[in-house]
Scaffold this motif. Structure first.
Motif, PDB file in Angstrom:
ATOM      1  N   ARG A 135       4.861  21.141  -9.839  1.00  0.00           N
ATOM      2  CA  ARG A 135       6.194  20.940 -10.389  1.00  0.00           C
ATOM      3  C   ARG A 135       6.788  19.655  -9.795  1.00  0.00           C
ATOM      4  O   ARG A 135       6.475  19.254  -8.693  1.00  0.00           O
ATOM      5  CB  ARG A 135       7.097  22.135 -10.057  1.00  0.00           C
ATOM      6  N   GLY A 136       7.700  19.072 -10.537  1.00  0.00           N
ATOM      7  CA  GLY A 136       8.323  17.844 -10.084  1.00  0.00           C
ATOM      8  C   GLY A 136       7.514  16.618 -10.477  1.00  0.00           C
ATOM      9  O   GLY A 136       6.485  16.698 -11.159  1.00  0.00           O
ATOM     10  N   SER A 137       8.013  15.453 -10.063  1.00  0.00           N
ATOM     11  CA  SER A 137       7.371  14.193 -10.418  1.00  0.00           C
ATOM     12  C   SER A 137       6.187  13.917  -9.506  1.00  0.00           C
ATOM     13  O   SER A 137       6.114  14.418  -8.385  1.00  0.00           O
ATOM     14  CB  SER A 137       8.384  13.053 -10.310  1.00  0.00           C
ATOM     15  N   CYS A 138       5.277  13.082 -10.001  1.00  0.00           N
ATOM     16  CA  CYS A 138       4.113  12.681  -9.214  1.00  0.00           C
ATOM     17  C   CYS A 138       4.524  11.634  -8.170  1.00  0.00           C
ATOM     18  O   CYS A 138       5.637  11.121  -8.171  1.00  0.00           O
ATOM     19  CB  CYS A 138       3.022  12.114 -10.130  1.00  0.00           C
ATOM     20  N   VAL A 139       3.567  11.303  -7.320  1.00  0.00           N
ATOM     21  CA  VAL A 139       3.849  10.310  -6.282  1.00  0.00           C
ATOM     22  C   VAL A 139       4.181   8.972  -6.942  1.00  0.00           C
ATOM     23  O   VAL A 139       3.634   8.623  -7.986  1.00  0.00           O
ATOM     24  CB  VAL A 139       2.643  10.176  -5.331  1.00  0.00           C
ATOM     25  N   GLU A 140       5.082   8.244  -6.308  1.00  0.00           N
ATOM     26  CA  GLU A 140       5.514   6.967  -6.889  1.00  0.00           C
ATOM     27  C   GLU A 140       4.527   5.833  -6.620  1.00  0.00           C
ATOM     28  O   GLU A 140       4.367   4.940  -7.426  1.00  0.00           O
ATOM     29  CB  GLU A 140       6.884   6.590  -6.324  1.00  0.00           C
ATOM     30  N   THR A 141       3.879   5.847  -5.470  1.00  0.00           N
ATOM     31  CA  THR A 141       2.958   4.772  -5.115  1.00  0.00           C
ATOM     32  C   THR A 141       1.525   5.252  -5.266  1.00  0.00           C
ATOM     33  O   THR A 141       1.138   6.282  -4.705  1.00  0.00           O
ATOM     34  CB  THR A 141       3.197   4.321  -3.658  1.00  0.00           C
ATOM     35  N   VAL A 176      -8.657  -0.155  -4.526  1.00  0.00           N
ATOM     36  CA  VAL A 176      -9.337  -0.938  -5.562  1.00  0.00           C
ATOM     37  C   VAL A 176      -9.622  -2.327  -5.010  1.00  0.00           C
ATOM     38  O   VAL A 176      -9.020  -2.757  -4.028  1.00  0.00           O
ATOM     39  CB  VAL A 176      -8.476  -1.036  -6.844  1.00  0.00           C
ATOM     40  N   MET A 177     -10.541  -3.027  -5.638  1.00  0.00           N
ATOM     41  CA  MET A 177     -10.859  -4.398  -5.284  1.00  0.00           C
ATOM     42  C   MET A 177      -9.892  -5.326  -6.016  1.00  0.00           C
ATOM     43  O   MET A 177      -9.849  -5.340  -7.238  1.00  0.00           O
ATOM     44  CB  MET A 177     -12.304  -4.725  -5.647  1.00  0.00           C
ATOM     45  N   LYS A 178      -9.112  -6.088  -5.255  1.00  0.00           N
ATOM     46  CA  LYS A 178      -8.131  -6.989  -5.841  1.00  0.00           C
ATOM     47  C   LYS A 178      -8.409  -8.413  -5.375  1.00  0.00           C
ATOM     48  O   LYS A 178      -8.965  -8.640  -4.293  1.00  0.00           O
ATOM     49  CB  LYS A 178      -6.702  -6.602  -5.429  1.00  0.00           C
ATOM     50  N   SER A 179      -8.007  -9.352  -6.204  1.00  0.00           N
ATOM     51  CA  SER A 179      -8.072 -10.769  -5.843  1.00  0.00           C
ATOM     52  C   SER A 179      -6.649 -11.332  -5.813  1.00  0.00           C
ATOM     53  O   SER A 179      -5.780 -10.881  -6.554  1.00  0.00           O
ATOM     54  CB  SER A 179      -8.931 -11.554  -6.832  1.00  0.00           C
ATOM     55  N   CYS A 180      -6.453 -12.326  -4.953  1.00  0.00           N
ATOM     56  CA  CYS A 180      -5.114 -12.919  -4.837  1.00  0.00           C
ATOM     57  C   CYS A 180      -4.817 -13.777  -6.065  1.00  0.00           C
ATOM     58  O   CYS A 180      -5.647 -13.957  -6.949  1.00  0.00           O
ATOM     59  CB  CYS A 180      -5.004 -13.744  -3.553  1.00  0.00           C
ATOM     60  N   ARG A 181      -3.617 -14.337  -6.097  1.00  0.00           N
ATOM     61  CA  ARG A 181      -3.198 -15.110  -7.271  1.00  0.00           C
ATOM     62  C   ARG A 181      -4.030 -16.367  -7.467  1.00  0.00           C
ATOM     63  O   ARG A 181      -4.341 -16.755  -8.583  1.00  0.00           O
ATOM     64  CB  ARG A 181      -1.718 -15.487  -7.138  1.00  0.00           C
ATOM     65  N   CYS A 182      -4.393 -17.020  -6.358  1.00  0.00           N
ATOM     66  CA  CYS A 182      -5.184 -18.246  -6.498  1.00  0.00           C
ATOM     67  C   CYS A 182      -6.669 -17.973  -6.617  1.00  0.00           C
ATOM     68  O   CYS A 182      -7.446 -18.892  -6.907  1.00  0.00           O
ATOM     69  CB  CYS A 182      -4.925 -19.175  -5.311  1.00  0.00           C
ATOM     70  N   GLY A 183      -7.125 -16.715  -6.394  1.00  0.00           N
ATOM     71  CA  GLY A 183      -8.522 -16.346  -6.566  1.00  0.00           C
ATOM     72  C   GLY A 183      -9.409 -16.696  -5.405  1.00  0.00           C
ATOM     73  O   GLY A 183     -10.637 -16.571  -5.517  1.00  0.00           O
ATOM     74  N   SER A 184      -8.862 -17.102  -4.260  1.00  0.00           N
ATOM     75  CA  SER A 184      -9.690 -17.474  -3.116  1.00  0.00           C
ATOM     76  C   SER A 184      -9.988 -16.299  -2.193  1.00  0.00           C
ATOM     77  O   SER A 184     -10.777 -16.438  -1.282  1.00  0.00           O
ATOM     78  CB  SER A 184      -8.989 -18.564  -2.318  1.00  0.00           C
ATOM     79  N   LEU A 185      -9.366 -15.154  -2.406  1.00  0.00           N
ATOM     80  CA  LEU A 185      -9.557 -14.001  -1.529  1.00  0.00           C
ATOM     81  C   LEU A 185      -9.701 -12.740  -2.368  1.00  0.00           C
ATOM     82  O   LEU A 185      -8.926 -12.526  -3.306  1.00  0.00           O
ATOM     83  CB  LEU A 185      -8.356 -13.863  -0.566  1.00  0.00           C
ATOM     84  N   LYS A 186     -10.731 -11.946  -2.031  1.00  0.00           N
ATOM     85  CA  LYS A 186     -10.945 -10.636  -2.652  1.00  0.00           C
ATOM     86  C   LYS A 186     -11.031  -9.599  -1.544  1.00  0.00           C
ATOM     87  O   LYS A 186     -11.714  -9.818  -0.535  1.00  0.00           O
ATOM     88  CB  LYS A 186     -12.223 -10.629  -3.479  1.00  0.00           C
ATOM     89  N   LYS A 187     -10.329  -8.479  -1.788  1.00  0.00           N
ATOM     90  CA  LYS A 187     -10.236  -7.488  -0.729  1.00  0.00           C
ATOM     91  C   LYS A 187      -9.904  -6.134  -1.338  1.00  0.00           C
ATOM     92  O   LYS A 187      -9.260  -6.053  -2.375  1.00  0.00           O
ATOM     93  CB  LYS A 187      -9.149  -7.911   0.267  1.00  0.00           C
ATOM     94  N   GLU A 188     -10.384  -5.058  -0.690  1.00  0.00           N
ATOM     95  CA  GLU A 188     -10.052  -3.700  -1.117  1.00  0.00           C
ATOM     96  C   GLU A 188      -8.735  -3.302  -0.475  1.00  0.00           C
ATOM     97  O   GLU A 188      -8.612  -3.239   0.747  1.00  0.00           O
ATOM     98  CB  GLU A 188     -11.162  -2.733  -0.710  1.00  0.00           C
ATOM     99  N   VAL A 189      -7.757  -3.026  -1.310  1.00  0.00           N
ATOM    100  CA  VAL A 189      -6.422  -2.648  -0.856  1.00  0.00           C
ATOM    101  C   VAL A 189      -5.924  -1.500  -1.727  1.00  0.00           C
ATOM    102  O   VAL A 189      -6.469  -1.249  -2.816  1.00  0.00           O
ATOM    103  CB  VAL A 189      -5.434  -3.843  -0.948  1.00  0.00           C
ATOM    104  N   PRO A 190      -4.910  -0.765  -1.287  1.00  0.00           N
ATOM    105  CA  PRO A 190      -4.318   0.258  -2.160  1.00  0.00           C
ATOM    106  C   PRO A 190      -3.761  -0.361  -3.433  1.00  0.00           C
ATOM    107  O   PRO A 190      -3.352  -1.529  -3.464  1.00  0.00           O
ATOM    108  CB  PRO A 190      -3.211   0.861  -1.285  1.00  0.00           C
ATOM    109  N   CYS A 191      -3.745   0.434  -4.491  1.00  0.00           N
ATOM    110  CA  CYS A 191      -3.368  -0.088  -5.807  1.00  0.00           C
ATOM    111  C   CYS A 191      -1.935  -0.608  -5.827  1.00  0.00           C
ATOM    112  O   CYS A 191      -1.642  -1.598  -6.489  1.00  0.00           O
ATOM    113  CB  CYS A 191      -3.561   1.004  -6.863  1.00  0.00           C
ATOM    114  N   TYR A 192      -1.034   0.021  -5.087  1.00  0.00           N
ATOM    115  CA  TYR A 192       0.370  -0.389  -5.142  1.00  0.00           C
ATOM    116  C   TYR A 192       0.640  -1.658  -4.334  1.00  0.00           C
ATOM    117  O   TYR A 192       1.674  -2.282  -4.489  1.00  0.00           O
ATOM    118  CB  TYR A 192       1.259   0.744  -4.607  1.00  0.00           C
TER     119      TYR A 192
END
Length: 891
Positions: free
Chosen positions: A345-351, A356-372
């Motif tokens: 019951r109630g709402s799900c978690v907000e974050t 996941v594997m994410k890349s920075c805006r300039c594409g020079s760094l890739k790293k596994e970080v939380p999705c939020y």
């Protein structure tokens, strides 16, 4: 305006010009009842500058000649440019804008939009910065109104760069009328026709100019406001009326709360919940303050679990729908992952915490970080910005670098100012400033001069102005950077520089000018310090010259010259006067020029009394210190000879010392020679001035020589000091010394105290002189020894022998082998450990007791903590049950 330019362009044809301004503005002025507007004044100023040869291109800063092809901006400014200059400017600006748009759109992967940006790039007017499309780049030389191509430049009856026809362009505000002026530069003036128009509120109708037909009647508006109850109380205005500000007491939408509010805020919601009973009769409305019906119960009809996978039919609205037990699978706020928890019951978690594997805006760094969590690297962008001079330097840049925020700061073509725009590529915009050319005082600013270039006399210009036919400007403005080619106007007003010489009230005034003022031609008549007057032409101080005609800024000089430059001083006084000799002797005067400061000597003896007051000066005639006239003549003052004879005066007191001063006036000073006299006992030396000591009688001399302390002389018969105060002569009664002395026997075992005079008497009785006895032996041997003295001598001898034997043995033991310091310290520590064994046992027992107490305290804390957690859990369950009963009363 330079002389070369005026010679090249001022041909005889231009002298045939009549009043062309009257022909250009004739139709407008007739329709406007001979009253000009600000727009007409700007057009007249521009035409006057063009005809006088002061018109310059803001891009190349060169003068625009009558035969040069031009282009003029017709949006907001009256600037005119060379056709070649504006074409080059427009191409560079449009190409640069297209390159920026293509680079930005290519990074965003929009090739179609990038190709379209090349066609839709714009360029700006160099002065007013209004935008023009790429298709509006001028290609032909047209007149101001754009009707005629290549307008004639040799027609004396048509203004330069004009077709001479009626403009005919649509006027401002799209009033429906056309411009009635002849072909002119810049935007057209406001429409001068008279039309019937109403005020903003529509109450008054009046006849106004078409260009200014919107007006206010300055009365109360009285339009009904949006509330439909009150009227507008503002002055007649343009646009919509302001919101109604009438205050009153209004209810919220649910009707539970009343507040005093302004009329336009009367519809509001309170912060309370509705809490009205719904149609089911079991639940209340949970919506906030609202108007209208609350609606049906949201729990009626088909019911589902919290995740919506399992449906329940026929369930009462007051029954709590159970969870299905499966995974929730609702989409989280990230939009990529679903809720991994069970149906709840109630709402799900907000974050979303899925890694996941994410890349920075300039594409020079890739790293596994939380999705939020957003990933940003520390790399700084090194891409050069659009300006082509500075790097981006933004952290983790995505390639869309922002425009450069630095100030350009490059020097403009005018060489007077720097570019204030943000850093950019390509040529800087021309300097937008205009320079006013005026005379030195600033009152005359090319008001009549340009009309002479047109061939119009001053009388005709004054007559035209009296009839309001023309309205020429009172000054001439030229673009910044072109002021070096201009000439200053001639001003007929008097010069405002105040003369600094003494003839300022009597001098003839002269006209305004640049540079230095003319010199004064009156007689000087300045009074000399001697009392005579100068009879030459005025040569007093002159005021500083006005700066030469230049409009270029000058650098500030730190070592500035004084403002008032003094003139040449008056020449020496030529008058003849009688002047005496240096020594001011009677009958030795000569006739000399007043300005001649030289002095002469009459070669007589000086005869002045010397400073000693006893002899006279035997030097030749010379200047004296007491003569004031000699100081005015700046003569070197010589003092009289110095008396070298010694002082031969006798002192009043009987003093053996002679006077040390040379021959001097008055009495000799008192003798200040210091003499030394010791005290009577010889322990102190007194220093007295000779005059003071010799002026005292003998008794006082004896008294002041005393040191006022005890006598430091020893008595002749013993080693004691004299008990009397410092006194002259021998010490009184040396045989009666009352000091106590310890008297001993020969072996020094017996001791008694005798008075010093008794000891002296005992020595005399024994036939010895007390003066022959030494200080250490004084009083020893006067007592006779007894039997105890012999026994003590034996005991002392035996003890002395034993003590010597022990000392010898200890020395032998010490000489065998020395013990190191570390070994001694170690042995000392071991002895301390053996002695403190009982203390160690007691400390161990004490530690055991403390450990047992700590264990007991920990066990008790854990027990009572567990009990409190159970109680807290029971209390929370009870609270949850109460909340559910309150939410679902039927359960």
């Amino acid at each position: 305006m330079s002389s070369s330019d005026s010679d090249n362009d001022s041909s005889p044809k231009h002298h045939r010009h009549t009043n062309l301004d009257a022909s250009i503005f004739k139709s407008y002025l007739q329709l406007n009842n001979h009253s000009s507007s600000p727009d007409i004044s700007k057009i007249q100023s521009f035409l006057l500058s063009s005809q006088s040869g002061a018109l310059s291109c803001l891009i190349c800063l060169e003068r625009i000649r009558i035969s040069d092809p031009t282009w003029s901006c017709n949006k907001s400014c009256f600037a005119v440019f060379h056709l070649i200059c504006i074409q080059s400017w427009a191409r560079q600006a449009s190409d640069l804008a297209a390159e920026r748009a293509v680079a930005r759109l290519s990074r965003e992967h929009f090739p179609v939009a990038a190709a379209k940006a090349l066609e839709t790039s714009n360029w700006n007017c160099p002065k007013c910065r209004n935008e023009y499309g790429k298709t509006l780049i001028p290609k032909l030389y047209l007149c101001f109104c754009g009707k005629l191509e290549n307008p004639p430049s040799d027609d004396p009856w048509v203004l330069p760069h004009s077709c001479g026809e009626v403009c005919g362009r649509s006027l401002k505000y799209d009033c429906g009328h056309n411009c009635l002026l002849l072909c002119h530069p810049g935007p057209c003036p406001s429409c001068p026709k008279l039309v019937s128009s109403r005020c903003f509120c529509g109450r008054i109708e009046d006849v106004k100019r078409c260009g200014f037909k919107n007006f206010s009647c300055n009365g109360v508006c009285e339009k009904v406001l949006d509330c439909g109850v009150h009227c507008c109380l503002e002055t007649c205005h343009d646009g919509l009326c302001p919101p109604c500000r009438a205050k009153g007491v209004y209810k919220c939408e649910c009707g539970k709360k009343e507040e005093e509010r302004e009329c336009f805020e009367r519809s509001f919601r309170c912060e309370r919940e509705c809490e009205k009973l719904l149609g089911c009769g079991k639940h209340v409305c949970e919506r906030g303050c609202h108007s209208g019906s609350c609606g049906e119960c949201p729990f009626q009809g088909k019911r589902t679990c919290s995740c919506g996978k399992k449906k329940y039919e026929g369930m009462a609205c007051d029954a709590v729908a159970p969870t299905c037990g499966s995974t929730c699978d609702k989409m989280l706020s990230c939009g990529f992952h679903r809720c991994p928890e069970r149906c709840h019951r109630g709402s799900c978690v907000e974050t979303c915490r899925t890694v996941v594997m994410k890349s920075c805006r300039c594409g020079s760094l890739k790293k596994e970080v939380p999705c939020y969590q957003a990933l940003v690297c520390e790399r700084k962008c090194q891409t050069v910005r659009d300006c082509g001079r500075h790097a981006c330097r933004r952290r983790c840049c995505d390639g869309d670098c922002p425009p450069c925020s630095e100030i350009c700061g490059r020097k403009l073509r005018c060489n007077n100012h720097k570019c204030p725009s943000p850093c950019h590529r390509g040529a800087c915009a021309p300097c937008p400033l205009m320079v006013t050319i005026s005379c030195a005082c600033g009152e005359t600013r090319f008001e009549v001069g340009p009309l002479r270039v047109l061939g119009i006399s001053i009388k005709s210009a004054i007559a035209a102005r009296s009839k309001n036919v023309i309205s020429s400007p009172s000054f001439l403005e030229v673009p910044c950077g072109t002021e070096a080619n201009q000439k200053p106007p001639r001003c007929r007003k008097p010069c405002g520089v105040f003369p600094l010489c003494r003839h300022a009230p009597n001098r003839k005034p002269h006209k305004c000018h640049y540079g230095a003022c003319p010199p004064c031609r009156l007689t000087c008549e300045e009074e000399y310090p001697c009392g005579h007057q100068c009879k030459l032409r005025c040569h007093g101080p002159t005021p500083p010259p006005n700066p030469e005609f230049t409009l270029k800024p000058k650098k500030k000089k730190f070592n500035q010259q004084p403002q008032c430059t003094p003139g040449a001083p008056c020449p020496p006084c030529p008058e003849l006067v009688w002047r005496s000799c240096l020594g001011q002797h009677i009958g030795a005067e000569q006739m000399m020029v007043c300005s001649n400061k030289s002095a002469f000597s009459c070669q007589n003896l000086c005869g002045n009394l010397l400073s000693c007051g006893n002899h006279y000066c035997r030097n030749p005639c010379h200047a004296l210190n007491s003569q004031n006239t000699m100081s005015v003549l700046h003569v070197k003052i010589e003092s009289c000879e110095v008396c070298d004879l010694p002082c031969q005066k006798e002192r009043k007191l009987s003093c053996p010392h002679p006077c040390p001063l040379p021959c001097h006036p008055g009495d000799c000073p008192q003798c200040q020679v210091l003499i030394k006299r010791s005290c009577h006992c010889g322990s102190m030396v007194h220093v007295f001035e000779c005059t003071y000591y010799n002026s005292l009688p003998e008794k006082e001399q004896q008294s002041i020589r005393s040191c006022r302390g005890p006598c430091h002389r020893k008595l002749p018969n013993c080693s004691h000091l004299c008990p009397e105060t410092c006194h002259p002569g021998p010490c009184p009664s040396p045989d009666k010394c009352c000091k106590k002395i310890n008297v001993r026997c020969a072996c020094q075992n017996l001791k008694k105290e005798w008075v010093c005079q008794e000891v002296q008497a005992a020595y005399r009785n024994s036939g010895r002189d007390p003066m022959d006895i030494s200080k250490n032996q004084f009083g020893i041997g006067l007592l006779s020894c007894n039997s105890e003295c012999s026994r003590k001598l034996k005991v002392s001898d035996s003890e002395l022998q034993l003590r010597k034997a022990n000392v010898v043995e200890s020395k032998k033991a010490d000489n065998t082998k020395p013990t190191p310091k570390r070994r001694k310290r170690r042995e000392h520590v071991q002895e301390a450990k053996r002695s403190s064994l009982l203390q160690a046992i007691g400390g161990t027992l004490r530690c055991c007791v403390i450990f047992a107490l700590v264990v007991m305290v920990v066990i008790a804390a854990m027990y009572y903590g567990y009990k409190s957690l159970l109680l807290l859990s029971d209390w929370m369950n009870e609270v949850e049950e109460r909340r559910q009963r309150k939410q679902f009363p039927g359960i």
